[in-house]
Design an enzyme around this catalytic site. Structure first.
Site, PDB file in Angstrom:
ATOM      1  N   HIS A 106      -4.744  -9.832  68.697  1.00 39.97           N
ATOM      2  CA  HIS A 106      -4.892  -8.546  68.017  1.00 39.97           C
ATOM      3  C   HIS A 106      -3.521  -8.011  67.633  1.00 39.97           C
ATOM      4  O   HIS A 106      -2.490  -8.584  67.992  1.00 39.97           O
ATOM      5  CB  HIS A 106      -5.671  -7.548  68.880  1.00 39.97           C
ATOM      6  CG  HIS A 106      -4.987  -7.124  70.156  1.00 39.97           C
ATOM      7  ND1 HIS A 106      -4.665  -8.008  71.171  1.00 39.97           N
ATOM      8  CD2 HIS A 106      -4.584  -5.897  70.591  1.00 39.97           C
ATOM      9  CE1 HIS A 106      -4.096  -7.342  72.158  1.00 39.97           C
ATOM     10  NE2 HIS A 106      -4.023  -6.062  71.832  1.00 39.97           N
ATOM     11  N   ASP A 109       2.769  -5.793  71.410  1.00 36.33           N
ATOM     12  CA  ASP A 109       3.120  -6.637  72.561  1.00 36.33           C
ATOM     13  C   ASP A 109       2.452  -8.008  72.494  1.00 36.33           C
ATOM     14  O   ASP A 109       2.707  -8.862  73.341  1.00 36.33           O
ATOM     15  CB  ASP A 109       2.798  -5.926  73.888  1.00 36.33           C
ATOM     16  CG  ASP A 109       1.394  -5.371  73.962  1.00 36.33           C
ATOM     17  OD1 ASP A 109       0.900  -4.877  72.942  1.00 36.33           O
ATOM     18  OD2 ASP A 109       0.788  -5.426  75.051  1.00 36.33           O
TER      19      ASP A 109
END
Ligand SMILES: [Zn+2]
Length: 245
Positions: free
Chosen positions: A68, A72
């Site tokens: 996604h 991060d």
């Protein structure tokens, strides 16, 4: 047998520190080794440094899967891709992820006036199901429950040789000379071009083994059915339940 399995199919966690990098811990990235293949799942900031630290040759990475678009999980991607280019990679790199990922990568390359010397083949993920299918392995994606669209990945090693279903091969008129290919998981193509899927004329001889990466997710029953037969299951979370209360 156990040692062989471990050597052929393994996971190396390059980073698992959730949203903020910390000294000697890193945002999400992991490498799945499957026979001679290397799959990179997510590519948080600093992933290429971790790849160097583990002495992994990134020229061997053929497929990158991004779960996604939270930073991060992909802020290290442009760095890794451009390094691959600087080091003279020529063979194709397959990239799988949410559709807008390619807009971000292309913008970064464009403003830097950079042309990659290798084909970057982008495969947008828009629905659950098989995203990579090979006689010896497959990768399927499934939806997780997160604040933005997020995908988990199920990587399966097809454990060959497969068992030939004698009645089925005779019924389909597949010549005996092709049986060894069937045992290795190949489909049969008839003279008229009809494809006979391998799993319609063979069955698994040894149980397949699989690894499920569940990305960022809240608890949701729907994932259970997707990963129920996985040999190894991986979840990540930044917050404990009580942090939301
Ligand atoms: Zn996230």
């Amino acid at each position: 047998m156990k040692d062989t399995i471990e050597a052929m199919f393994g996971v190396t966690i390059l980073g698992n520190n959730s949203a903020l990098p910390a000294y000697d811990r890193h945002p999400t990235a992991q490498l799945v080794t499957l026979n001679e293949q290397l799959f990179l799942i997510d590519c948080g900031e600093g992933t290429q440094m971790q790849i160097a630290r583990y002495r992994i040759r990134h020229s061997k990475i053929g497929h990158i899967f991004i779960s996604h678009l939270h930073g991060d999980h992909y802020f290290g991607l442009i760095g890794l891709i451009t390094s691959m280019g600087l080091l003279g990679r020529e063979h194709a790199l397959n990239l799988y992820g949410p559709p807008r990922l390619i807009d971000i990568i292309e913008l970064q390359l464009k403003v830097a006036d950079t042309t990659l010397p290798f084909p970057l083949l982008f495969h947008p993920i828009e629905k659950e199901g098989l995203i990579l299918d090979h006689p010896k392995y497959s990768v399927a994606c499934f939806e997780t429950s997160h604040r933005i669209p997020c995908w988990g990945f199920l990587i399966t090693e097809k454990r060959n040789p497969r068992k030939i279903l004698r009645e089925k091969v005779i019924e389909k008129g597949i010549p005996a000379a092709f049986y060894d290919h069937l045992k290795q998981g190949e489909d049969y193509v008839t003279k008229t071009g009809e494809v006979i899927p391998n799993d319609s004329v063979t069955s698994p001889n040894i149980p397949d083994s699989s690894y499920a990466f569940c990305a960022d997710t809240k608890y949701t029953e729907s994932i259970a059915t997707k990963v129920q037969n996985a040999n190894l299951l991986y979840h990540e979370t930044t917050y404990l339940n009580r942090s939301f209360q």
